[in-house]
Design a protein around this motif. Structure first.
Motif, PDB file in Angstrom:
ATOM      1  N   GLU A  81      30.876  12.731  34.721  1.00  0.00           N
ATOM      2  CA  GLU A  81      31.437  14.103  34.608  1.00  0.00           C
ATOM      3  C   GLU A  81      31.108  15.064  35.174  1.00  0.00           C
ATOM      4  O   GLU A  81      31.213  16.301  35.344  1.00  0.00           O
ATOM      5  N   LYS A  82      30.085  14.840  36.389  1.00  0.00           N
ATOM      6  CA  LYS A  82      29.586  15.682  37.115  1.00  0.00           C
ATOM      7  C   LYS A  82      30.680  16.434  38.267  1.00  0.00           C
ATOM      8  O   LYS A  82      30.651  17.407  38.522  1.00  0.00           O
ATOM      9  N   LEU A  83      31.374  15.283  38.674  1.00  0.00           N
ATOM     10  CA  LEU A  83      32.650  15.655  39.685  1.00  0.00           C
ATOM     11  C   LEU A  83      33.942  15.340  39.140  1.00  0.00           C
ATOM     12  O   LEU A  83      34.272  14.379  38.245  1.00  0.00           O
ATOM     13  N   MET A  84      34.751  16.607  38.630  1.00  0.00           N
ATOM     14  CA  MET A  84      36.131  16.396  38.532  1.00  0.00           C
ATOM     15  C   MET A  84      37.034  17.174  39.546  1.00  0.00           C
ATOM     16  O   MET A  84      36.455  18.526  39.646  1.00  0.00           O
ATOM     17  N   ALA A  85      37.857  16.579  39.895  1.00  0.00           N
ATOM     18  CA  ALA A  85      38.722  17.392  40.886  1.00  0.00           C
ATOM     19  C   ALA A  85      40.080  16.853  40.941  1.00  0.00           C
ATOM     20  O   ALA A  85      40.653  15.898  40.603  1.00  0.00           O
ATOM     21  N   TYR A  86      40.835  18.004  41.672  1.00  0.00           N
ATOM     22  CA  TYR A  86      42.295  17.688  41.811  1.00  0.00           C
ATOM     23  C   TYR A  86      42.462  18.131  43.201  1.00  0.00           C
ATOM     24  O   TYR A  86      42.114  19.085  43.558  1.00  0.00           O
ATOM     25  N   GLU A 135      41.855  20.779  47.755  1.00  0.00           N
ATOM     26  CA  GLU A 135      41.246  20.299  46.535  1.00  0.00           C
ATOM     27  C   GLU A 135      40.308  21.330  45.830  1.00  0.00           C
ATOM     28  O   GLU A 135      39.937  22.134  46.437  1.00  0.00           O
ATOM     29  N   PHE A 136      40.518  21.318  44.519  1.00  0.00           N
ATOM     30  CA  PHE A 136      39.701  22.321  43.800  1.00  0.00           C
ATOM     31  C   PHE A 136      39.139  21.452  42.323  1.00  0.00           C
ATOM     32  O   PHE A 136      39.764  20.433  42.246  1.00  0.00           O
ATOM     33  N   GLY A 137      38.110  21.745  42.012  1.00  0.00           N
ATOM     34  CA  GLY A 137      37.740  21.189  41.133  1.00  0.00           C
ATOM     35  C   GLY A 137      36.241  21.606  40.501  1.00  0.00           C
ATOM     36  O   GLY A 137      35.520  22.805  40.887  1.00  0.00           O
ATOM     37  N   SER A 138      35.149  20.977  39.827  1.00  0.00           N
ATOM     38  CA  SER A 138      33.970  21.335  39.522  1.00  0.00           C
ATOM     39  C   SER A 138      32.842  20.247  39.875  1.00  0.00           C
ATOM     40  O   SER A 138      33.315  19.079  39.483  1.00  0.00           O
TER      41      SER A 138
END
Lengths: 212, 212
Positions: free
Chosen positions: A39-44, A60-63
């Motif tokens: 769950e470190k990387l979540m992107a769209y 791209e954006f995400g966390s």
């Protein structure tokens, strides 16, 4: 004799029915989401893909590590450059791109995991026939396993599961259309014209190259 | 006046287009895979589902904590019993079932996350229109979030992501057909007839009840 020919035709027909590794259409536009196991990387991201011109655009954006990020890159594999684009500030960062272009495809040496219907085959519009493949890739950091799912008709990407030492990462593709919705997305914007080629900092998004 | 009526009709039409929480067909047969974030649990199951008779059959195999397991259960919610069936040994374990039957549906209070096409809408057979919903459930161990995806046409389950304190768990449904492929799957086999009702050991597979 006729029966033999019929039998030969039928067996060829049956063999031809077995799914084969395929290459996705050369022009695609769509969206994707990426999530890592930790769950470190979540992107769209929204992507434009041109295998003829060897160009990819990703917005791209995400966390990452609970910090949000946004990036907008244009990868020109033929010219071996990559633009990091900031529309808000109208700035552009031009960097060398050493990676090779990988078309969106199922590698020839992939193994068929299975063919399934997502949803249902009981009614029209209720299901989608997909093929899942798996295989191994040799990465810089060692071998990695992948599982890739594409549609039986059209070889449209559905999802990719990528398993490396750091755990796995899943990419889901959706709202894909064949063709380029906006071809201009694959041309550097005007304010990029004066951008100087910067030093490479070894921060190329390797994951995306391997995904495509 | 005519324009007003047309406008009213159009707006009602547009409102009607917004996806609504739905209930899956009462009779379904298919397969599902379950995976937990920690990779502790990986399972594959064939299911038969009968919302009219409130019966579910699950034949599942997989691994939990690197140990493989196999189980075959028949849940009869009306009679409040559950059979653990072992065909190999022709033995049967009958247990009380306290859980209520939950139909496969998107809860009324779920929020629409979005509607997307899996695959592509560019060609026939290349895509599947799905709706994703999310919401919260009150579980014994505290609140849990879910994200559920079903087909726009037919409300066929596609995937469910379930996020509780122990991390998340994802269930993918596939090869679903409307109807019961083998209705006998939902009747206890003959060798179960003599089975005595055993004590409840609080080991009911709560996850499956919540999934359905």
């Amino acid at each position: 004799m006729r029966a033999l020919i019929l039998f030969a035709c039928l067996s060829v027909g049956c063999l031809a029915q077995r799914p084969k590794p395929c290459t996705s259409p050369p022009l695609l536009t769509g969206s994707l989401s990426v999530a890592s196991q930790s769950e470190k990387l979540m992107a769209y991201a929204k992507y434009s893909y041109d295998a003829l011109g060897k160009r990819i655009r990703l917005r791209e954006f995400g966390s990452y590590n609970n910090k949000t990020f946004h990036f907008d890159v244009l990868l020109l594999f033929r010219e071996r450059v990559m633009y990091k684009i900031n529309y808000k500030n109208q700035t552009c960062c031009k960097k060398p791109l050493s990676a090779d272009f990988h078309p969106m495809e199922i590698p020839r040496n992939a193994s068929l995991l299975g063919q399934v219907v997502v949803g249902s085959s009981s009614g029209p519009g209720q299901g989608l026939l997909v093929n899942s493949w798996w295989g191994e890739l040799q990465m810089k950091k060692g071998p990695a396993k992948y599982m890739s799912t594409v549609t039986e008709f059209g070889c449209i990407p559905v999802s990719t599961l990528f398993h490396a030492s750091s755990g796995w990462m899943v990419t889901n593709f959706f709202n894909n259309v064949i063709g380029l919705v906006d071809p201009q997305q694959l041309i550097p914007p005007r304010f990029c014209e004066g951008a100087q080629l910067e030093e490479r900092l070894d921060e190329e998004p390797e994951t995306f190259f391997t995904l495509f």
